[in-house]
Write an enzyme that holds these catalytic residues in place. Structure first.
Site, PDB file in Angstrom:
ATOM      1  CE1 TYR A   2      -3.804   2.241   0.718  1.00 47.50           C
ATOM      2  CE2 TYR A   2      -2.706   3.350   2.412  1.00 47.50           C
ATOM      3  CZ  TYR A   2      -3.510   3.470   1.544  1.00 47.50           C
ATOM      4  OH  TYR A   2      -4.266   4.695   1.658  1.00 47.50           O
ATOM      5  CG  ASP A  60       5.882   3.644   0.872  1.00 45.05           C
ATOM      6  OD1 ASP A  60       6.058   4.656   1.785  1.00 45.05           O
ATOM      7  OD2 ASP A  60       4.437   3.488   0.512  1.00 45.05           O
ATOM      8  CE  LYS A  65       0.785   4.881   8.134  1.00 47.27           C
ATOM      9  NZ  LYS A  65       0.897   4.366   6.973  1.00 47.27           N
TER      10      LYS A  65
HETATM   11  C1  PLP Z   1       0.365   4.558   5.487  1.00 49.84           C
HETATM   12  C2  PLP Z   1       1.068   4.385   4.366  1.00 49.84           C
HETATM   13  C3  PLP Z   1       1.087   5.272   3.167  1.00 49.84           C
HETATM   14  C4  PLP Z   1      -0.085   6.483   3.295  1.00 49.84           C
HETATM   15  O1  PLP Z   1       0.259   7.350   4.228  1.00 49.84           O
HETATM   16  P1  PLP Z   1      -1.200   8.341   4.479  1.00 49.84           P
HETATM   17  O2  PLP Z   1      -0.689   9.478   5.576  1.00 49.84           O
HETATM   18  O3  PLP Z   1      -2.209   7.417   5.199  1.00 49.84           O
HETATM   19  O4  PLP Z   1      -1.471   9.012   3.395  1.00 49.84           O
HETATM   20  C5  PLP Z   1       1.801   5.084   2.328  1.00 49.84           C
HETATM   21  N1  PLP Z   1       2.547   4.051   2.301  1.00 49.84           N
HETATM   22  C6  PLP Z   1       2.768   3.310   3.243  1.00 49.84           C
HETATM   23  C7  PLP Z   1       3.849   2.285   3.362  1.00 49.84           C
HETATM   24  C8  PLP Z   1       2.026   3.500   4.439  1.00 49.84           C
HETATM   25  O5  PLP Z   1       2.050   2.598   5.556  1.00 49.84           O
END
Ligand code: PLP
Length: 429
Positions: free
Chosen positions: A144, A237, A265
């Protein structure tokens, strides 16, 4: 456990907010039951509007590595708020933030602040496309990367939880530029790269969004080598893993260098923050230094940066936090593993550092297909029973649970005891 007020609030919420929530997994749809409205949080605990107390293993889905309402972060936010929450002009703290990020994550030589992980990944992809002059990207099934169009193909997290890994509303032309590979299967990447000119490979170095799925031994180095060979931008990511698995994220833990890194995060300490950064040569293409456009009214605002900077400073200043998290997480893991073997419930517990998942699966989970084979009905029963014992884990089989520095041994022991009771009850039906 009383839930009257939560139920009443949810009844009102669904009238005016789609599904009653502002982010899908919060609705508890896949596990049954109605979501608890949270009134406040401190340290490792959450309290709902009905007065129930929970030990929290969501940590706002990752950011709260220091625990909730850490007084140092709260104070930094309060001080910043008193001086004005947003100017739309440059501030000293943004420079300090950029310098600190670059010092903690060595592959990041320049960084741009944004407001969410989604913004970070969508901007990084645009940049990689501009840099390479290519359009196609490779993502992995079950990973994701936020909710931007190019990533909503076999997407993990809430998309996987709710059975909508491919979203309507995404143009076919956008989807056709995203190629899907299998996580932990380097051959699946190699054959795509041999047949297409690929701008970027984007990957969660440790997947958190199909539950916790670690990379196999040679997977990340092989990915790095392939990207170098094909002059493809490797985007790690690290929105979830950044500053969580190590001060320098998964790239430090696995000794691999990204071309671009996306962050979120933890970097916001509980406020809306994201960032993307990497090689100077690539980052210099961003406007106004270069032609690749990306902007944000609230990007780098003093309030969010105060929370993020204070959090990163604490993590950078006291690196024993990571050893301590590892110790606690190992203790929790061994207790849960003991319970699994004692009760004989078909489970696989997977963990990297302070992120982990109890999969209701006989086999280890290594990719999208093995994740998809989990018994999600049984997971739902497990989640609801644990909640009844005051343990608030992720309401989805396809989300990782997180530990914070604020979790005590007592919290962990209570969690292991509840886990044993619940697994015992699952073993007899
Ligand atoms: C949470 C997450 C996202 C998206 O971040 P948001 O702040 O919710 O838009 C993208 N990549 C990874 C790996 C994530 O865990």
């Amino acid at each position: 456990m009383k839930t009257d007020q939560s139920k009443e609030l949810f009844r009102r919420a669904v009238e005016r907010i789609p599904g009653g929530v502002n982010s899908p997994v919060r609705a508890f749809r896949s596990v049954g039951g109605s979501p608890r409205f949270i009134a406040r949080a401190a340290g490792s605990k959450l309290w709902d509007v009905d007065g129930n107390e929970y030990i929290d293993y969501i940590g706002s889905w990752g950011p709260m590595i220091l625990g909730h309402a850490d007084p140092r972060v709260t104070e930094a936010v309060q001080r910043a708020a008193e001086r004005g929450t947003s100017f739309g002009a440059v501030t000293e703290r943004e420079v300090e933030m950029a310098e600190l990020i670059c010092s903690m994550v060595p592959s990041v030589e320049m960084v741009r602040m944004v407001n969410s992980g989604t913004e970070a990944t969508m901007s990084a992809i645009r940049l990689a496309r501009a840099y390479t002059g290519r359009e196609k990207i490779i993502k992995f099934e079950g990973c994701y990367h936020g909710h931007a169009d190019p990533f909503l193909i076999k997407a993990g997290s809430g998309a996987m939880t709710h059975g909508t890994p491919d979203s309507p509303g995404v143009p076919a032309s956008v989807v056709s530029a995203t190629l899907s590979a299998r996580f932990n299967d380097i051959n699946s990447v190699e054959s795509l790269m041999n047949n297409h000119k690929v701008a970027a490979v984007i990957v969660e170095p440790v997947v958190g969004n199909m539950g916790c799925v670690p990379p196999g031994d040679r997977f990340l180095p092989a990915l790095r080598a392939l990207c170098t060979k094909h002059q493809t931008v490797l985007i790690l990511d690290e929105v979830m893993t950044g500053f969580r698995l190590a001060p320098g994220g998964a790239q430090e833990l696995y000794d691999i260098r990204a071309d671009l890194t996306t962050l979120g995060k933890v970097i916001g300490g509980g406020l809306p923050v994201g960032a993307y950064g990497g090689k100077k040569e690539i980052m210099e293409m961003i406007s106004p230094q270069g032609p690749v456009y990306q902007a944000g009214t609230l990007s780098g605002n003093p309030l969010a940066i105060a929370a993020g900077l204070e959090t990163l400073r604490i993590l950078n200043g006291d690196r024993s936090i990571y050893a301590d998290l590892e110790k606690k997480a190992a203790f929790l893991e061994s207790g849960i593993r003991r319970n699994i073997s004692m009760t004989g419930v078909a489970c696989a517990y997977q963990r990297v550092g302070s992120m982990g998942t109890l999969f209701f699966s006989e086999r280890p989970v290594s990719d999208y297909d093995t994740a998809g084979a989990c018994d999600t009905v049984r997971f739902g029963r497990y989640f609801v029973s644990m909640l009844g014992h005051g343990i608030y884990g992720p309401p989805s089989q396809f989300e990782a649970a997180f530990l914070s520095a604020a979790h005590s041994e007592e919290d962990l022991s209570a969690t292991i005891a509840a886990n044993r009771t619940v697994l015992e009850s699952l073993s007899v039906d």
